[in-house]
Scaffold this motif. Sequence first.
Motif, PDB file in Angstrom:
ATOM      1  N   THR A   1       0.836  -1.193   0.000  1.00  0.00           N
ATOM      2  CA  THR A   1       0.000   0.000   0.000  1.00  0.00           C
ATOM      3  C   THR A   1       0.874   1.248   0.000  1.00  0.00           C
ATOM      4  O   THR A   1       2.077   1.190   0.219  1.00  0.00           O
TER       5      THR A   1
ATOM      6  N   ARG B   1       1.422   5.321   1.410  1.00  0.00           N
ATOM      7  CA  ARG B   1       1.243   6.051   2.656  1.00  0.00           C
ATOM      8  C   ARG B   1       0.238   7.189   2.502  1.00  0.00           C
ATOM      9  O   ARG B   1       0.134   7.817   1.448  1.00  0.00           O
ATOM     10  N   GLY B   2      -0.469   7.434   3.619  1.00  0.00           N
ATOM     11  CA  GLY B   2      -1.347   8.589   3.701  1.00  0.00           C
ATOM     12  C   GLY B   2      -2.396   8.640   2.610  1.00  0.00           C
ATOM     13  O   GLY B   2      -2.976   7.638   2.202  1.00  0.00           O
ATOM     14  N   GLY B   3      -2.640   9.843   2.103  1.00  0.00           N
ATOM     15  CA  GLY B   3      -3.669  10.045   1.099  1.00  0.00           C
ATOM     16  C   GLY B   3      -3.331   9.458  -0.247  1.00  0.00           C
ATOM     17  O   GLY B   3      -4.216   9.356  -1.106  1.00  0.00           O
ATOM     18  N   ALA B   4      -2.065   9.055  -0.449  1.00  0.00           N
ATOM     19  CA  ALA B   4      -1.677   8.488  -1.744  1.00  0.00           C
ATOM     20  C   ALA B   4      -2.459   7.218  -2.047  1.00  0.00           C
ATOM     21  O   ALA B   4      -2.808   6.957  -3.199  1.00  0.00           O
ATOM     22  N   GLN B   5      -2.759   6.409  -1.020  1.00  0.00           N
ATOM     23  CA  GLN B   5      -3.500   5.175  -1.245  1.00  0.00           C
ATOM     24  C   GLN B   5      -4.933   5.455  -1.677  1.00  0.00           C
ATOM     25  O   GLN B   5      -5.474   4.777  -2.552  1.00  0.00           O
ATOM     26  N   GLN B   6      -5.559   6.458  -1.093  1.00  0.00           N
ATOM     27  CA  GLN B   6      -6.921   6.814  -1.483  1.00  0.00           C
ATOM     28  C   GLN B   6      -6.958   7.299  -2.935  1.00  0.00           C
ATOM     29  O   GLN B   6      -7.878   6.955  -3.692  1.00  0.00           O
ATOM     30  N   LEU B   7      -5.981   8.094  -3.308  1.00  0.00           N
ATOM     31  CA  LEU B   7      -5.901   8.558  -4.692  1.00  0.00           C
ATOM     32  C   LEU B   7      -5.673   7.389  -5.645  1.00  0.00           C
ATOM     33  O   LEU B   7      -6.255   7.333  -6.730  1.00  0.00           O
TER      34      LEU B   7
ATOM     35  N   ASP C   1      -6.581   4.186  -5.177  1.00  0.00           N
ATOM     36  CA  ASP C   1      -7.823   3.406  -5.289  1.00  0.00           C
ATOM     37  C   ASP C   1      -8.844   4.115  -6.179  1.00  0.00           C
ATOM     38  O   ASP C   1      -9.506   3.489  -7.014  1.00  0.00           O
TER      39      ASP C   1
ATOM     40  N   TYR D   1       5.656   6.875  -7.585  1.00  0.00           N
ATOM     41  CA  TYR D   1       6.020   7.035  -6.182  1.00  0.00           C
ATOM     42  C   TYR D   1       7.376   6.426  -5.874  1.00  0.00           C
ATOM     43  O   TYR D   1       7.805   5.441  -6.477  1.00  0.00           O
TER      44      TYR D   1
ATOM     45  N   THR E   1       7.351   6.370  -0.204  1.00  0.00           N
ATOM     46  CA  THR E   1       5.889   6.473  -0.227  1.00  0.00           C
ATOM     47  C   THR E   1       5.230   5.106  -0.090  1.00  0.00           C
ATOM     48  O   THR E   1       4.101   4.995   0.396  1.00  0.00           O
TER      49      THR E   1
END
Length: 306
Positions: free
Chosen positions: A133, A135-141, A143, A191, A195
Amino acid sequence: MHNTRYVTVSLDGAKVSFKYRVPLSDIERQHAFDLQANEDIRLGLLTAFVRAKEAVKKATKEFSGLTIKGRGGVFGWSKLTRSILTDDFRNPTTDEQLRIIGETFAKIHAGFQDHVVLSDTLGRESQAEGYVTLRGGAQQLFDAEIMEALEPTMRKDQQALERRDFAKAKAFQLEWNYAKGQKMHEILSRYTLDTKRSMHIRFQLAEALSVDALARIIVHEASHRYASTGDFAYKHATHLYEPMSPDHAVLNADSYAYAAIELLRGGLLSARELVNDEPRAVRAKKLKTKAVKSTVYKDLKTRAVL
């Protein structure tokens, strides 16, 4: 609530840490384990990691500098290398494709020379065999971008299934799976390693899988982390794996995972053969070298983060 713990082992000057959670509640603790106390799982994980590292080292040497011209002659490809390129990389036809294979293995090998952290999936939402996965908001972006790219084709696939038009459904499934792999590769390539989180492996698989089946999972996840591969197809899903183009296969995580283990073992493997070949990884003592035995019993250190 839980305690996070690390079992850290030194291997030829490089460290590998196994990170896991020990729940504090009695109910959750019934489904968890303490890696420090569970020698079977610990030994299975460690031996699988050693096998994965050996496999990648061998593959890096074997696939470095290959060219199409090297197909024939005294110094051409070995029979096994040719078979792996055909089976797992879907018969590359250009020097560029071969260059990608060599460079990808080199990146994974370089990653294994640093301190590697393998985290257990227990206590997290996913119960997949493994994943990496961001880190942080990068995973939401990540997905959100994946779903935006795939949603139209996935909807067509579902509609074709509802109409029982299985030929079109199969075509749509191929399309969105390969698009997912390509998009995953593109996003991960943006990344840096800072990250990307540690590789997550389902530690309890060490009780259920053969040593090399677990090693294959480790190589698969390492290819995501260190070389930004995508998931175009898993080898057990032959309807997706076999139709892959070489351009997709040279970016596919499972292609590298199987190629490395097959090269180490000296022959091609099906997904079923790899899982069932050996007894469980708790029988890892069969594969222990003196170096691994020394590592397990002399260099084992545990750090608890409360």
